[in-house]
Write a protein that holds these residues in place. Sequence first.
Motif, PDB file in Angstrom:
ATOM      1  N   UNK A  78      20.816  -4.772  16.254  1.00 20.79           N
ATOM      2  CA  UNK A  78      20.867  -3.904  15.072  1.00 20.79           C
ATOM      3  C   UNK A  78      21.948  -4.327  14.080  1.00 20.79           C
ATOM      4  N   UNK A  79      23.078  -4.762  14.621  1.00 25.63           N
ATOM      5  CA  UNK A  79      24.182  -5.100  13.706  1.00 25.63           C
ATOM      6  C   UNK A  79      23.931  -6.415  12.974  1.00 25.63           C
ATOM      7  N   UNK A  80      22.970  -7.243  13.477  1.00 23.59           N
ATOM      8  CA  UNK A  80      22.530  -8.400  12.703  1.00 23.59           C
ATOM      9  C   UNK A  80      21.610  -7.928  11.574  1.00 23.59           C
ATOM     10  N   UNK A  81      20.780  -6.932  11.874  1.00 19.04           N
ATOM     11  CA  UNK A  81      19.844  -6.413  10.864  1.00 19.04           C
ATOM     12  C   UNK A  81      20.609  -5.971   9.625  1.00 19.04           C
ATOM     13  N   UNK A  82      21.736  -5.266   9.819  1.00 19.32           N
ATOM     14  CA  UNK A  82      22.541  -4.806   8.677  1.00 19.32           C
ATOM     15  C   UNK A  82      22.966  -5.982   7.802  1.00 19.32           C
ATOM     16  N   UNK A  83      23.407  -7.061   8.432  1.00 20.52           N
ATOM     17  CA  UNK A  83      23.854  -8.232   7.670  1.00 20.52           C
ATOM     18  C   UNK A  83      22.676  -8.867   6.928  1.00 20.52           C
ATOM     19  N   UNK A  84      21.527  -8.929   7.589  1.00 20.91           N
ATOM     20  CA  UNK A  84      20.340  -9.525   6.950  1.00 20.91           C
ATOM     21  C   UNK A  84      19.916  -8.691   5.739  1.00 20.91           C
ATOM     22  N   UNK A  85      19.953  -7.371   5.888  1.00 23.79           N
ATOM     23  CA  UNK A  85      19.612  -6.490   4.763  1.00 23.79           C
ATOM     24  C   UNK A  85      20.603  -6.696   3.614  1.00 23.79           C
ATOM     25  N   UNK A  86      21.882  -6.825   3.935  1.00 21.79           N
ATOM     26  CA  UNK A  86      22.889  -7.059   2.894  1.00 21.79           C
ATOM     27  C   UNK A  86      22.615  -8.365   2.150  1.00 21.79           C
TER      28      UNK A  86
END
Lengths: 336, 336
Positions: A78-86
């Motif tokens: 999940x914490x990779x998803x945040x970076x990808x969205x950013x």
Amino acid sequence: MEIRKPYLMFLGDAHDQLAVKTAQGVVDWRRDWCLGQLRLEGCKADLGLEDMTIAEAAEAGVKTMIVGTVSPGGVLPDYWVDTIVSALDAGLDVATGLHKRLGSVPAIAEAAKRNGRQLFDVRFSDETFATGRGTKRPGLRLLTVGTDCSVGKKYAALALEAGMRERGLKADFCATGQTGVLISGRGVALDAVVADFISGAAEWLTPANAPDHWDVVEGQGSLFHPSFAGVTLGLLHGSQPDAFVVCHEPTRTKMRNVEHPIPSIQSVIDRTILEGSLTNPDIQCVGIAVNTQALGEDEAQALLKSISQEHGLPATDPVRFGVGPIVDEIVARFGS
Amino acid sequence: MEIRKPYLMFLGDAHDQLAVKTAQGVVDWRRDWCLGQLRLEGCKADLGLEDMTIAEAAEAGVKTMIVGTVSPGGVLPDYWVDTIVSALDAGLDVATGLHKRLGSVPAIAEAAKRNGRQLFDVRFSDETFATGRGTKRPGLRLLTVGTDCSVGKKYAALALEAGMRERGLKADFCATGQTGVLISGRGVALDAVVADFISGAAEWLTPANAPDHWDVVEGQGSLFHPSFAGVTLGLLHGSQPDAFVVCHEPTRTKMRNVEHPIPSIQSVIDRTILEGSLTNPDIQCVGIAVNTQALGEDEAQALLKSISQEHGLPATDPVRFGVGPIVDEIVARFGS
């Protein structure tokens, strides 16, 4: 599929350097495209690039964030998803070689849509191919083949592209695997194509070109590997190589992940000519690339000399000694 | 994938008999499974089955409606969708060989869900396969191979299954194409499998079995066809046949849809043994199946005699003269 350059390399919280092998490959071969790296807390890998935030990367002109890291557990945390969205929100495209499609994560799919950005899942092929035709096309093609999987076919092809260009030849690397696609920014992961279209995809990848232009095609599998020989044969038929280089790892005793013995270099040469002549009767072997990593310097030199003499062909370790002798052979046979 | 029997054959408003070729194949080989046919207004095809409404079919015990018809324009017309929904509402499963997934039509997907019924899209494979291992398994296997595509490999395999069973052998047809899957109620459309898993899918299809049990495997493509040889090779490696039969169409001058010449029967025998010995060193040719449809009776007999003498193997037209001589050869070589 054409991934926009330059890149920001996302390493996540990689446990070790091996987890960023794909990203390292991109840096090794396309250093100029890699403006920086983004590491999360706890990341134990380092590509030697400038550390950047997403904002800094966007400011520096980065067009695509490459997720070239094996995540812990193989899934997308999940914490990779945040970076990808950013990254998408900052106007970057995102490319990965993960097993799961980026777009299958709703937050990522929405962010891509919201920002009009592209997601590249290089393990999957969204291209529609025709079935192979087998008709001879203009242009020259070189294919790396192997006595087994994972014997340096991609490395040899990339080294040959570089060596041939240095010698003034027109040469373009054609990627057929996910790492190769990220390295070259284009190509097709052939192992993910539907079976009926293997040779068609290989034809698509190596279209008609100028008579003196070389497509240097990354090989896959081995004609002697019981898991993947179908892919190897379709790639051989579709790429219709004029020249091929046999890649070999001399210390291996059986083929990767199966119980079959490693075939001899000569049998790979013979079988490649036999099968390859269906779409190119003039196919010929121009050299042997040997991975001598496990051998000492003298031992390596002696082995290469012996292999070269046995087959009457240049033999070299592209990593250790360069591809010069094979490029010489190509120039001697096909002109400069 | 195991399709429940018996079947109702849906012919839609087929323009002619050719449009129901797949449905006809099911009736030809599995007459007992086909309780009736459902034809819409304007249908010009006839399978010679009792015409039934969906209600009558359900009453008669039908479990699955087979959509074995090429629709006008290749798409699924709205008025076919209504009939498919009615079948699902009546408690039937639905199986098709269409290019589009039944479940991609919302009304059909909803009806299947509402009624707890299964949709079979035999052109697609939802099974997850492992990569091939190439390890020898117990049980006997026979593969039909060809000098080209569409030379009667499926027909020969079905005829051999029937002929071997008549002779008291344990034999099961293994389908590798969509029509074959509908005919046998199970199998995998190999051309739709992702390239890395071709030989693995073939291994899944022909698992370990009793030492005297024959899997009679429907061949695909040809080792000499530049479009599909990769599929052919993966199937050969994965099915590791003990015996193979070469299928041939003597009037064809070049391979289907490409410019390549038809290889000789002998070269197909030699290449199949060469490549097949990777996973089964004892592979052997047990006969030649020739499609003599275009020839007169005397001419056909003379050709078969000449082919048989040239290769020292039984040669027959399975449709015209039956598979007896090939079954004799199998019994002679492998026992009864």
